[in-house]
Design a protein around this motif. Structure first.
Motif, PDB file in Angstrom:
ATOM      1  N   GLY A   1      72.895 120.910 -78.604  1.00 38.62           N
ATOM      2  CA  GLY A   1      73.608 122.018 -77.976  1.00 38.62           C
ATOM      3  C   GLY A   1      72.639 122.994 -77.367  1.00 38.62           C
ATOM      4  N   PRO A   2      73.152 124.016 -76.676  1.00 40.15           N
ATOM      5  CA  PRO A   2      72.268 125.043 -76.124  1.00 40.15           C
ATOM      6  C   PRO A   2      71.438 125.684 -77.242  1.00 40.15           C
ATOM      7  N   ALA A   3      70.147 125.788 -77.028  1.00 45.59           N
ATOM      8  CA  ALA A   3      69.253 126.266 -78.089  1.00 45.59           C
ATOM      9  C   ALA A   3      69.600 127.679 -78.543  1.00 45.59           C
ATOM     10  N   LEU A   4      70.020 128.528 -77.611  1.00 43.82           N
ATOM     11  CA  LEU A   4      70.362 129.901 -78.001  1.00 43.82           C
ATOM     12  C   LEU A   4      71.540 129.907 -78.971  1.00 43.82           C
ATOM     13  N   GLU A   5      72.495 129.002 -78.769  1.00 42.15           N
ATOM     14  CA  GLU A   5      73.625 128.894 -79.696  1.00 42.15           C
ATOM     15  C   GLU A   5      73.168 128.326 -81.040  1.00 42.15           C
ATOM     16  N   THR A   6      72.278 127.358 -80.992  1.00 44.31           N
ATOM     17  CA  THR A   6      71.772 126.769 -82.233  1.00 44.31           C
ATOM     18  C   THR A   6      71.031 127.807 -83.062  1.00 44.31           C
ATOM     19  N   MET A   7      70.218 128.633 -82.396  1.00 45.13           N
ATOM     20  CA  MET A   7      69.455 129.640 -83.130  1.00 45.13           C
ATOM     21  C   MET A   7      70.361 130.725 -83.693  1.00 45.13           C
ATOM     22  N   ALA A   8      71.400 131.073 -82.950  1.00 46.29           N
ATOM     23  CA  ALA A   8      72.374 132.027 -83.484  1.00 46.29           C
ATOM     24  C   ALA A   8      73.059 131.446 -84.723  1.00 46.29           C
ATOM     25  N   ALA A   9      73.342 130.145 -84.694  1.00 45.35           N
ATOM     26  CA  ALA A   9      73.956 129.485 -85.842  1.00 45.35           C
ATOM     27  C   ALA A   9      73.014 129.482 -87.039  1.00 45.35           C
ATOM     28  N   LEU A  10      71.732 129.237 -86.797  1.00 40.01           N
ATOM     29  CA  LEU A  10      70.754 129.256 -87.888  1.00 40.01           C
ATOM     30  C   LEU A  10      70.719 130.633 -88.549  1.00 40.01           C
TER      31      LEU A  10
END
Length: 230
Positions: free
Chosen positions: A125-134
């Protein structure tokens, strides 16, 4: 206006010959790494993975920093992820962010072939979304962050590296020179602004202490930024 032709790096024959010599003489990528590089070519991926000597540098930096938790932004076929995971101690973990499902599938296969499934998690997925999820998951702070994805979001990725890191976290930002486009953005109007913005952030952010190293080789004239979170 944005450029109409894809940006191309301009490697010189001598740079490539020296890189090959250093790879064969000093770096010694193993069969799993060679498989990952070949799988990218076979799948028609763009040849933008890090060079073997750069991959080995990432491995050594992971080891030298004592990192146990690594975050990678930009997976491709898993070449750099494998290098860094090989530098992790037992119990270490690497999370790598890949935008394209096809690339993630190939990366997972390469990671499995390298025997590193227990250390590497590929998130799609988009990395910015992944990092927000983390962050939402309350993930433990990362000790090491490697950024090698779309250049337009470099500053956003650095911002997230700070949020997901801790004082002492090592951050590496690839493609920091880009054939000199940092001095002449007209060379690449798509990528250069993001690279320049990230360099300015590295130089001015109160929580970052950084430098930039120029490199030459099969990827042309480029470089990487190395930073530490204060």
């Amino acid at each position: 206006m944005p450029q109409s032709e894809p940006f191309e790096h301009k490697p010189q024959r001598g740079w490539m010959a020296v890189e090959d010599f250093l790879t064969e003489t000093v770096v010694h990528p193993d069969a799993a790494l060679q498989r990952a590089a070949q799988s990218a070519a076979d799948a028609g991926m763009p040849p933008i993975e890090v060079t073997p000597n750069a991959g080995k540098l990432l491995k050594l930096l992971v080891q030298l920093s004592g990192a146990r938790r690594v975050l990678e932004i930009g997976t491709l076929a898993g070449f750099s992820a494998i290098w860094m995971a090989q530098g992790l101690p037992d119990g270490g973990r690497l999370v790598t962010c890949e935008y394209l499902t096809k690339h993630a599938q190939i990366a997972r296969a390469n990671v499995a072939a390298a025997g590193l499934e227990d250390k590497v998690e590929v998130r799609v997925g988009p990395a910015l979304e992944t990092m927000a999820a983390l962050q939402a998951e309350g993930h433990e702070p990362f000790d090491f962050v490697f950024i090698d994805a779309d250049k337009e979001n470099n500053s956003n990725y650095l911002d997230w590296a700070i949020r997901l890191g801790r004082p002492g976290t090592t951050v590496v930002l690839d493609n920091a020179v880009w054939e000199g486009a940092v001095l002449d953005p007209s060379i690449d109007r798509i990528n250069a602004p993001g690279i320049i913005g990230a360099l300015e952030l590295l130089g001015n952010h109160p929580q970052l202490d950084a430098t930039v190293i120029q490199t030459v080789g099969s990827k042309g004239w480029d470089g990487f930024a190395l930073a530490r979170i204060r």
